[in-house]
Design a protein around this motif. Structure first.
Motif, PDB file in Angstrom:
ATOM      1  N   GLY A 125      31.003  41.036  50.098  1.00  0.00           N
ATOM      2  CA  GLY A 125      32.706  41.050  49.596  1.00  0.00           C
ATOM      3  C   GLY A 125      33.330  41.579  50.981  1.00  0.00           C
ATOM      4  O   GLY A 125      32.709  41.553  51.983  1.00  0.00           O
ATOM      5  N   GLU A 151      29.274  48.594  47.469  1.00  0.00           N
ATOM      6  CA  GLU A 151      28.207  48.312  46.547  1.00  0.00           C
ATOM      7  C   GLU A 151      28.928  47.167  45.717  1.00  0.00           C
ATOM      8  O   GLU A 151      30.183  47.189  45.146  1.00  0.00           O
ATOM      9  CB  GLU A 151      27.768  49.393  45.737  1.00  0.00           C
ATOM     10  CG  GLU A 151      27.236  50.477  46.561  1.00  0.00           C
ATOM     11  CD  GLU A 151      25.773  50.051  47.008  1.00  0.00           C
ATOM     12  OE1 GLU A 151      25.191  49.176  46.371  1.00  0.00           O
ATOM     13  OE2 GLU A 151      25.477  50.484  48.135  1.00  0.00           O
ATOM     14  N   PRO A 152      28.288  45.997  45.032  1.00  0.00           N
ATOM     15  CA  PRO A 152      28.637  45.283  44.037  1.00  0.00           C
ATOM     16  C   PRO A 152      29.296  46.231  42.787  1.00  0.00           C
ATOM     17  O   PRO A 152      28.744  46.848  42.476  1.00  0.00           O
ATOM     18  CB  PRO A 152      27.625  44.342  43.577  1.00  0.00           C
ATOM     19  CG  PRO A 152      26.564  44.425  44.803  1.00  0.00           C
ATOM     20  CD  PRO A 152      26.707  46.016  45.491  1.00  0.00           C
ATOM     21  N   GLY A 153      30.548  45.775  42.485  1.00  0.00           N
ATOM     22  CA  GLY A 153      30.935  46.383  41.344  1.00  0.00           C
ATOM     23  C   GLY A 153      31.663  47.857  41.482  1.00  0.00           C
ATOM     24  O   GLY A 153      32.078  48.420  40.497  1.00  0.00           O
ATOM     25  N   ALA A 180      35.948  35.073  40.821  1.00  0.00           N
ATOM     26  CA  ALA A 180      34.802  35.684  39.968  1.00  0.00           C
ATOM     27  C   ALA A 180      33.960  36.549  41.015  1.00  0.00           C
ATOM     28  O   ALA A 180      33.364  37.546  40.586  1.00  0.00           O
ATOM     29  CB  ALA A 180      33.973  34.446  39.470  1.00  0.00           C
ATOM     30  N   ASP A 181      33.854  36.069  42.109  1.00  0.00           N
ATOM     31  CA  ASP A 181      32.988  36.936  43.045  1.00  0.00           C
ATOM     32  C   ASP A 181      33.550  38.055  43.397  1.00  0.00           C
ATOM     33  O   ASP A 181      33.269  39.238  43.573  1.00  0.00           O
ATOM     34  CB  ASP A 181      32.633  36.187  44.584  1.00  0.00           C
ATOM     35  CG  ASP A 181      32.025  36.891  45.331  1.00  0.00           C
ATOM     36  OD1 ASP A 181      30.885  37.238  45.148  1.00  0.00           O
ATOM     37  OD2 ASP A 181      32.502  36.834  46.687  1.00  0.00           O
ATOM     38  N   ARG A 188      35.620  39.779  41.598  1.00  0.00           N
ATOM     39  CA  ARG A 188      35.623  40.432  40.561  1.00  0.00           C
ATOM     40  C   ARG A 188      34.496  41.766  40.555  1.00  0.00           C
ATOM     41  O   ARG A 188      34.587  42.605  40.002  1.00  0.00           O
ATOM     42  CB  ARG A 188      35.902  39.893  39.291  1.00  0.00           C
ATOM     43  CG  ARG A 188      37.437  39.375  39.059  1.00  0.00           C
ATOM     44  CD  ARG A 188      37.513  38.722  37.542  1.00  0.00           C
ATOM     45  NE  ARG A 188      38.735  38.173  37.552  1.00  0.00           N
ATOM     46  CZ  ARG A 188      39.941  38.822  37.644  1.00  0.00           C
ATOM     47  NH1 ARG A 188      39.886  40.320  37.665  1.00  0.00           N
ATOM     48  NH2 ARG A 188      41.130  38.310  37.761  1.00  0.00           N
ATOM     49  N   ARG A 189      33.470  41.199  41.048  1.00  0.00           N
ATOM     50  CA  ARG A 189      32.144  41.874  41.224  1.00  0.00           C
ATOM     51  C   ARG A 189      32.333  43.302  41.909  1.00  0.00           C
ATOM     52  O   ARG A 189      31.811  44.259  41.607  1.00  0.00           O
ATOM     53  CB  ARG A 189      31.134  41.183  41.742  1.00  0.00           C
ATOM     54  CG  ARG A 189      30.573  39.884  40.779  1.00  0.00           C
ATOM     55  CD  ARG A 189      29.412  39.179  41.370  1.00  0.00           C
ATOM     56  NE  ARG A 189      29.606  38.891  42.616  1.00  0.00           N
ATOM     57  CZ  ARG A 189      28.547  39.212  43.545  1.00  0.00           C
ATOM     58  NH1 ARG A 189      27.513  39.905  43.347  1.00  0.00           N
ATOM     59  NH2 ARG A 189      28.779  38.994  44.909  1.00  0.00           N
ATOM     60  N   TRP A 190      33.254  43.292  42.899  1.00  0.00           N
ATOM     61  CA  TRP A 190      33.549  44.605  43.833  1.00  0.00           C
ATOM     62  C   TRP A 190      34.895  45.098  43.852  1.00  0.00           C
ATOM     63  O   TRP A 190      35.239  45.764  44.683  1.00  0.00           O
ATOM     64  CB  TRP A 190      32.851  44.244  45.156  1.00  0.00           C
ATOM     65  CG  TRP A 190      33.131  42.737  45.730  1.00  0.00           C
ATOM     66  CD1 TRP A 190      32.392  41.595  45.536  1.00  0.00           C
ATOM     67  CD2 TRP A 190      34.314  42.375  46.294  1.00  0.00           C
ATOM     68  NE1 TRP A 190      33.118  40.544  46.211  1.00  0.00           N
ATOM     69  CE2 TRP A 190      34.111  40.937  46.700  1.00  0.00           C
ATOM     70  CE3 TRP A 190      35.335  43.096  46.876  1.00  0.00           C
ATOM     71  CZ2 TRP A 190      35.017  40.255  47.374  1.00  0.00           C
ATOM     72  CZ3 TRP A 190      36.610  42.425  47.462  1.00  0.00           C
ATOM     73  CH2 TRP A 190      36.314  40.960  48.014  1.00  0.00           C
ATOM     74  N   SER A 191      35.909  44.443  43.238  1.00  0.00           N
ATOM     75  CA  SER A 191      37.204  44.704  43.158  1.00  0.00           C
ATOM     76  C   SER A 191      37.622  45.227  41.661  1.00  0.00           C
ATOM     77  O   SER A 191      37.200  44.712  40.709  1.00  0.00           O
ATOM     78  CB  SER A 191      38.112  43.550  43.449  1.00  0.00           C
ATOM     79  OG  SER A 191      37.867  43.078  44.746  1.00  0.00           O
TER      80      SER A 191
END
Length: 154
Positions: A2, A7-9, A33-34, A36-39
């Motif tokens: 990201g 960290e992811p998510g 979509a990507d 949203r995993r870390w934002s």
């Protein structure tokens, strides 16, 4: 992973794209979509709410920001007020985008830098998208290519 997320998510970032930056992505739906995993929040803003809504619909992108007949300055300020994220990043393409980011308390990141950090593909500036086809084809592509070229000289 990201844009410098830890960290992811982890949700440490509120991420906002200008409409021009979002259109620069080869696959906006995959990039969102990507992200949203870390934002914590992800969306698109522009001075024309109807164009943002059309872009979101055409590309299957969920926009976390309320679309009003409001300029991007107001939308960015509202998004910042409504999010408790510790970091706010505005991804744009122009010096005007950079100024909006600075004045509303966001970090500014050019779309090419964001794409590189996040591993997203950018579209070919000359390739038409569905929105451009409906708005004049070659002229729209030429404007976009010129805008992209000029933004590199900031």
């Amino acid at each position: 992973m990201g844009i410098d997320a830890t960290e992811p998510g982890d949700g440490d970032v509120t991420l906002v794209f200008s409409l021009g930056a979002a259109r620069s992505l080869a696959d906006p739906a995959a990039a969102f979509a990507d992200a949203r995993r870390w934002s914590r929040h992800v969306g698109v803003v522009a001075n024309e709410a109807d164009r943002v809504a059309a872009f979101a619909r055409e590309h299957g992108v969920e926009n976390d920001y309320a679309l009003r007949n409001w300029d991007k300055w107001g939308t960015l300020a509202d998004a910042r007020d409504e999010s408790a994220a510790p970091r706010y990043v505005f991804v744009g393409t122009t010096r005007a985008d950079e100024r909006v980011a600075t004045e509303t308390g966001y970090e500014f990141l050019r779309v090419d830098e964001a794409a590189e950090k996040a591993g997203w593909e950018l579209s070919d500036p000359g390739a038409p998208d569905a929105a451009e086809e409906g708005r004049g084809g070659r002229l729209s592509r030429a404007r976009r290519a010129l805008r992209n070229a000029l933004s590199r000289f900031r």
